[in-house]
Design a protein around this motif. Structure first.
Motif, mmCIF file in Angstrom:
data_model
loop_
_atom_site.group_PDB
_atom_site.id
_atom_site.type_symbol
_atom_site.label_atom_id
_atom_site.label_comp_id
_atom_site.label_asym_id
_atom_site.label_seq_id
_atom_site.Cartn_x
_atom_site.Cartn_y
_atom_site.Cartn_z
ATOM 1 N N TRP A 98 0.794 -1.231 0.000
ATOM 2 C CA TRP A 98 0.000 0.000 0.000
ATOM 3 C C TRP A 98 0.827 1.283 0.000
ATOM 4 O O TRP A 98 0.310 2.345 -0.352
ATOM 5 C CB TRP A 98 -0.931 0.029 1.214
ATOM 6 C CG TRP A 98 -2.043 -0.948 1.130
ATOM 7 C CD1 TRP A 98 -1.959 -2.313 1.289
ATOM 8 C CD2 TRP A 98 -3.415 -0.673 0.859
ATOM 9 N NE1 TRP A 98 -3.191 -2.880 1.142
ATOM 10 C CE2 TRP A 98 -4.109 -1.907 0.882
ATOM 11 C CE3 TRP A 98 -4.127 0.507 0.620
ATOM 12 C CZ2 TRP A 98 -5.477 -1.991 0.653
ATOM 13 C CZ3 TRP A 98 -5.500 0.415 0.404
ATOM 14 C CH2 TRP A 98 -6.159 -0.812 0.414
ATOM 15 N N ILE A 99 2.090 1.213 0.416
ATOM 16 C CA ILE A 99 2.877 2.435 0.598
ATOM 17 C C ILE A 99 4.185 2.430 -0.195
ATOM 18 O O ILE A 99 4.559 3.455 -0.768
ATOM 19 C CB ILE A 99 3.191 2.646 2.101
ATOM 20 C CG1 ILE A 99 1.889 2.891 2.877
ATOM 21 C CG2 ILE A 99 4.157 3.805 2.306
ATOM 22 C CD1 ILE A 99 2.074 2.994 4.383
ATOM 23 N N CYS A 100 4.873 1.309 -0.238
ATOM 24 C CA CYS A 100 6.232 1.270 -0.805
ATOM 25 C C CYS A 100 6.268 1.743 -2.255
ATOM 26 O O CYS A 100 5.667 1.117 -3.135
ATOM 27 C CB CYS A 100 6.788 -0.143 -0.716
ATOM 28 S SG CYS A 100 8.451 -0.285 -1.410
ATOM 29 N N PRO A 101 6.968 2.828 -2.545
ATOM 30 C CA PRO A 101 7.018 3.321 -3.925
ATOM 31 C C PRO A 101 7.761 2.378 -4.867
ATOM 32 O O PRO A 101 7.422 2.286 -6.044
ATOM 33 C CB PRO A 101 7.729 4.672 -3.796
ATOM 34 C CG PRO A 101 8.466 4.604 -2.514
ATOM 35 C CD PRO A 101 7.674 3.730 -1.612
ATOM 36 N N LEU A 102 8.767 1.676 -4.338
ATOM 37 C CA LEU A 102 9.489 0.727 -5.187
ATOM 38 C C LEU A 102 8.590 -0.461 -5.529
ATOM 39 O O LEU A 102 8.643 -0.980 -6.647
ATOM 40 C CB LEU A 102 10.759 0.244 -4.475
ATOM 41 C CG LEU A 102 11.757 -0.515 -5.351
ATOM 42 C CD1 LEU A 102 12.270 0.372 -6.475
ATOM 43 C CD2 LEU A 102 12.916 -1.048 -4.517
#
Length: 282
Positions: A98-102
């Motif tokens: 839900w959050i990790c840009p990678l």
């Protein structure tokens, strides 16, 4: 006693997840670009490393033993690490989904790969299992070298830093980026599955999380659609509780399931897997 059916996703949940990922990709890109434009130092902008959760893990030993942070890290890294651990204890590896840009970039590359190749390539279980151990070895190597060198040893090879720092002038950064793209196109979330050191940390701690994704054997029809739609390559259709160490709580398995009660998100203890005759395998 467990609480049943905490959530069953709809298209709206998927949209929220994608908007969340897009927001954090944009925010991370802004931080990286601003540092490139403004520069560092007292009058400049903090580097991307300062906003990295894994940077908190890397600098923790130095801070605990000497009271000093590694270069490019500070208290912000430890605050982010603490927040990430709290989130982990509630949602498991939900940060990754839900959050990790990678992780978001990998999802988008994987979607592009499906269009290019017409399918997602499956890693055979005999290869997948030993490959999953690589992230733990990689984590141990990074921590050892970071302590030995007293600096962010992994920084030049980190695809997160290479992508979002927008500095592609070195041979190392170009090679890292090329390999990252080359493996992410045919294999969904290749980095998350096999190499990500933060994923290794999350895998070790996430079994303690409150919310767990579970398959209900009485409702499951064994169609295998959940397994086919899992970006982490988990054999969902043969699980009781989906393995916390690998599940990123993206909820794609729940959304794709034709039986609304076959997969549920619950708060409670794990239970062992229950096998059913597979009609589809990934």
């Amino acid at each position: 006693m467990t609480r049943k059916s905490i959530l069953h996703p709809s298209r709206r949940v998927t949209l929220v997840r994608w908007l969340s990922l897009l927001f954090f990709v944009g925010l991370t890109s802004y931080i990286g670009l601003r540092h490139q434009i403004v520069g560092g130092g007292p009058q400049g902008a903090a580097p991307l490393d300062t906003f990295c959760i894994f940077g908190g893990i890397e600098t923790l030993w130095s801070y605990a033993t000497t009271g000093k942070f590694l270069a490019k890290t500070n208290m912000a890294n430890l605050v982010l690490l603490a927040a990430g651990m709290l989130l982990l204890l509630v949602t498991g590896a939900g940060f990754c989904g839900w959050i990790c840009p990678l992780g978001a970039i990998q999802e988008w590359l994987g979607g592009l790969g499906k269009k290019l190749f017409g399918k997602t390539f499956t890693v055979p279980p005999s290869v997948d299992r030993p490959l999953r151990a690589l992230r733990y070895l990689f984590l141990a190597l990074i921590l050892y070298m970071t302590i030995a060198d007293n600096k962010l040893w992994f920084e030049p090879y980190d695809p997160f830093k290479v992508l979002f720092h927008f500095d592609f002038e070195t041979t190392t950064s170009i090679v890292v980026l090329a390999l990252f793209v080359a493996f992410s196109l045919p294999i969904e979330r290749f980095w998350c599955r096999y190499l990500c050191p933060l994923s290794a940390v999350y895998s070790l701690v996430s079994p303690l999380s409150i919310f767990k994704l579970k398959r209900q054997p009485h409702a499951c029809i064994g169609c295998g659609v959940c397994t086919l739609n899992c970006p982490m390559g988990i054999d969902v259709q043969h699980c009781g509780t989906i393995p916390d160490g690998r599940c990123i709580k993206c909820l794609q398995c729940m959304e794709s399931c034709p039986k609304p009660d076959a997969l549920v998100l619950e708060a409670g203890k794990s239970r062992p897997a229950t096998s059913i005759p597979p009609s589809l395998s990934r």
